[in-house]
Scaffold this motif. Structure first.
Motif, mmCIF file in Angstrom:
data_model
loop_
_atom_site.group_PDB
_atom_site.id
_atom_site.type_symbol
_atom_site.label_atom_id
_atom_site.label_comp_id
_atom_site.label_asym_id
_atom_site.label_seq_id
_atom_site.Cartn_x
_atom_site.Cartn_y
_atom_site.Cartn_z
ATOM 1 N N UNK A 296 66.197 81.733 19.583
ATOM 2 C CA UNK A 296 65.572 80.451 19.977
ATOM 3 C C UNK A 296 66.280 79.383 20.075
ATOM 4 N N UNK A 297 65.654 78.223 20.877
ATOM 5 C CA UNK A 297 66.786 77.071 21.271
ATOM 6 C C UNK A 297 65.683 75.943 21.130
ATOM 7 N N UNK A 298 66.319 74.669 20.910
ATOM 8 C CA UNK A 298 65.487 73.417 21.100
ATOM 9 C C UNK A 298 65.575 73.210 22.245
ATOM 10 N N UNK A 299 64.370 72.962 23.057
ATOM 11 C CA UNK A 299 64.483 72.531 24.552
ATOM 12 C C UNK A 299 64.810 71.088 24.922
ATOM 13 N N UNK A 300 64.647 70.164 23.450
ATOM 14 C CA UNK A 300 65.018 69.054 23.704
ATOM 15 C C UNK A 300 66.230 68.842 23.346
ATOM 16 N N UNK A 301 67.063 69.616 22.949
ATOM 17 C CA UNK A 301 68.514 69.466 22.685
ATOM 18 C C UNK A 301 69.104 69.405 23.865
ATOM 19 N N UNK A 302 70.473 68.640 23.843
ATOM 20 C CA UNK A 302 71.299 68.888 24.970
ATOM 21 C C UNK A 302 72.026 70.061 25.080
ATOM 22 N N UNK A 303 72.302 70.710 24.001
ATOM 23 C CA UNK A 303 72.930 71.913 23.676
ATOM 24 C C UNK A 303 72.005 73.001 24.348
ATOM 25 N N UNK A 304 72.439 73.783 25.358
ATOM 26 C CA UNK A 304 71.714 74.746 26.160
ATOM 27 C C UNK A 304 71.889 76.083 25.393
ATOM 28 N N UNK A 305 72.563 76.236 24.342
ATOM 29 C CA UNK A 305 72.895 77.583 23.486
ATOM 30 C C UNK A 305 71.735 77.910 22.767
ATOM 31 N N UNK B 45 65.372 73.660 13.244
ATOM 32 C CA UNK B 45 66.830 73.602 13.278
ATOM 33 C C UNK B 45 67.461 74.996 13.848
ATOM 34 N N UNK B 46 68.081 74.547 15.019
ATOM 35 C CA UNK B 46 68.865 75.697 15.593
ATOM 36 C C UNK B 46 70.319 75.518 15.570
ATOM 37 N N UNK B 47 71.076 76.768 15.505
ATOM 38 C CA UNK B 47 72.504 76.359 15.632
ATOM 39 C C UNK B 47 73.128 77.012 16.815
ATOM 40 N N UNK B 48 74.027 76.217 17.724
ATOM 41 C CA UNK B 48 74.563 76.709 18.732
ATOM 42 C C UNK B 48 75.141 78.046 18.909
ATOM 43 N N UNK B 49 74.934 78.775 20.037
ATOM 44 C CA UNK B 49 75.524 79.926 20.168
ATOM 45 C C UNK B 49 76.616 79.892 21.103
ATOM 46 N N UNK B 50 77.837 79.836 20.620
ATOM 47 C CA UNK B 50 79.048 79.345 21.570
ATOM 48 C C UNK B 50 78.995 80.278 22.775
ATOM 49 N N UNK B 51 79.411 79.442 23.786
ATOM 50 C CA UNK B 51 79.996 80.168 25.096
ATOM 51 C C UNK B 51 78.812 81.121 25.721
ATOM 52 N N UNK B 52 77.539 80.632 25.429
ATOM 53 C CA UNK B 52 76.267 81.363 26.071
ATOM 54 C C UNK B 52 75.648 80.507 27.075
ATOM 55 N N UNK B 53 76.440 79.397 27.200
ATOM 56 C CA UNK B 53 75.466 78.446 28.416
ATOM 57 C C UNK B 53 75.648 78.928 29.689
ATOM 58 N N UNK B 54 74.621 79.158 30.570
ATOM 59 C CA UNK B 54 75.137 79.120 31.986
ATOM 60 C C UNK B 54 75.533 77.907 32.596
ATOM 61 N N UNK B 55 76.310 78.266 33.493
ATOM 62 C CA UNK B 55 77.137 76.994 34.163
ATOM 63 C C UNK B 55 76.618 76.702 35.494
ATOM 64 N N UNK B 56 76.584 75.521 35.926
ATOM 65 C CA UNK B 56 75.687 74.913 36.934
ATOM 66 C C UNK B 56 76.460 75.779 38.473
ATOM 67 N N UNK B 57 77.500 76.153 38.408
ATOM 68 C CA UNK B 57 77.797 76.831 39.589
ATOM 69 C C UNK B 57 77.516 78.147 39.646
ATOM 70 N N UNK B 58 76.813 78.718 40.797
ATOM 71 C CA UNK B 58 76.465 80.035 40.855
ATOM 72 C C UNK B 58 77.538 81.163 40.585
#
Length: 231
Positions: free
Chosen positions: A212-221, A50-63
């Motif tokens: 840590x993050x769950x790689x099967x989760x849609x949440x990338x944080x 169980x991992x808790x999301x880290x807000x605003x840490x996801x890399x965006x798709x655009x360079x």
């Protein structure tokens, strides 16, 4: 005209005074003790699914959303050597994983968590930590509050953030970084008297944090799952 000159002279005097004050308060002798605000926070090395999301840490798709590689927060991470197998396993489960962007995010998370822990801001801490780490942090914060003590932390600067471990454990990507920073940590009692630390001393502090993050989760944080100091 003379009034403008007086203002300019006063401004120049203020700059010189501040610079001299900083030299006194920030002077380092090379013998400072490391005062890590997390040193008294017990935690174990358990890593739960169980991992808790880290807000605003996801890399965006655009360079354009990526930090510039010449900035201190985005020094390219060498992917060769002993880290390569672990990084490869993480990328097999999560092709989006970018070590350089991860290190940049870890730097930002470190600043946020450091400040929130010092001020006792459990609302900010809650989504950044897993259950066990949050329980330990909040217990330490409550202990300070019951003792009527306050912790003041000044992050003078982050000298380095190095990725030292990376691997895939089950479905979880687990990455550890070593963070070396310059800090001023002071604990005061209810009367404002210093009971620990020195407000005039900048100390070099080394923290080892595991995310840590769950790689099967849609949440990338990512979430912080363990903290420790070097042996």
């Amino acid at each position: 005209m003379m009034g403008h000159i007086d203002i300019i002279l006063l401004a120049m005097f203020a700059v010189v005074l501040i610079a001299r004050l900083y030299k006194v308060l920030g002077r380092r002798t090379g013998h400072e003790q490391q005062r890590d605000p997390f040193a008294g926070v017990a935690n174990d090395d358990g890593r739960r699914d169980k991992v808790i999301p880290l807000p605003d840490r996801a890399p965006r798709a655009d360079e354009s959303a990526k930090p510039a590689l010449d900035s201190p927060a985005a020094v390219p991470v060498a992917e060769a050597g002993p880290l390569q197998p672990g990084i490869a396993r993480i990328r097999a489960a999560d092709p989006e994983f970018d070590p350089t962007l991860f290190v940049a995010g870890a730097r930002q998370a470190f600043e946020m968590i450091l400040n929130a822990f010092a001020t006792g801001d459990v609302v900010t801490l809650r989504p950044l930590l897993n259950d066990e780490v949050f329980d330990n942090f909040s217990r330490a914060i409550k202990g300070r509050q019951q003792a009527k003590q306050t912790l003041s932390t000044t992050l003078v600067g982050i000298n380095s953030v190095d990725l030292i471990e990376a691997d895939l454990q089950g479905r979880n990507a687990v990455v550890t970084v070593k963070i070396v920073s310059d800090q001023i940590n002071v604990t005061r009692d209810a009367d404002g008297k210093v009971v620990d630390g020195d407000p005039t001393t900048v100390a070099a502090v080394t923290d080892i944090w595991t995310f840590s993050r769950n790689t099967r989760s849609r949440d990338p944080n990512w979430t912080l799952v363990a903290t420790r100091s070097p042996n």
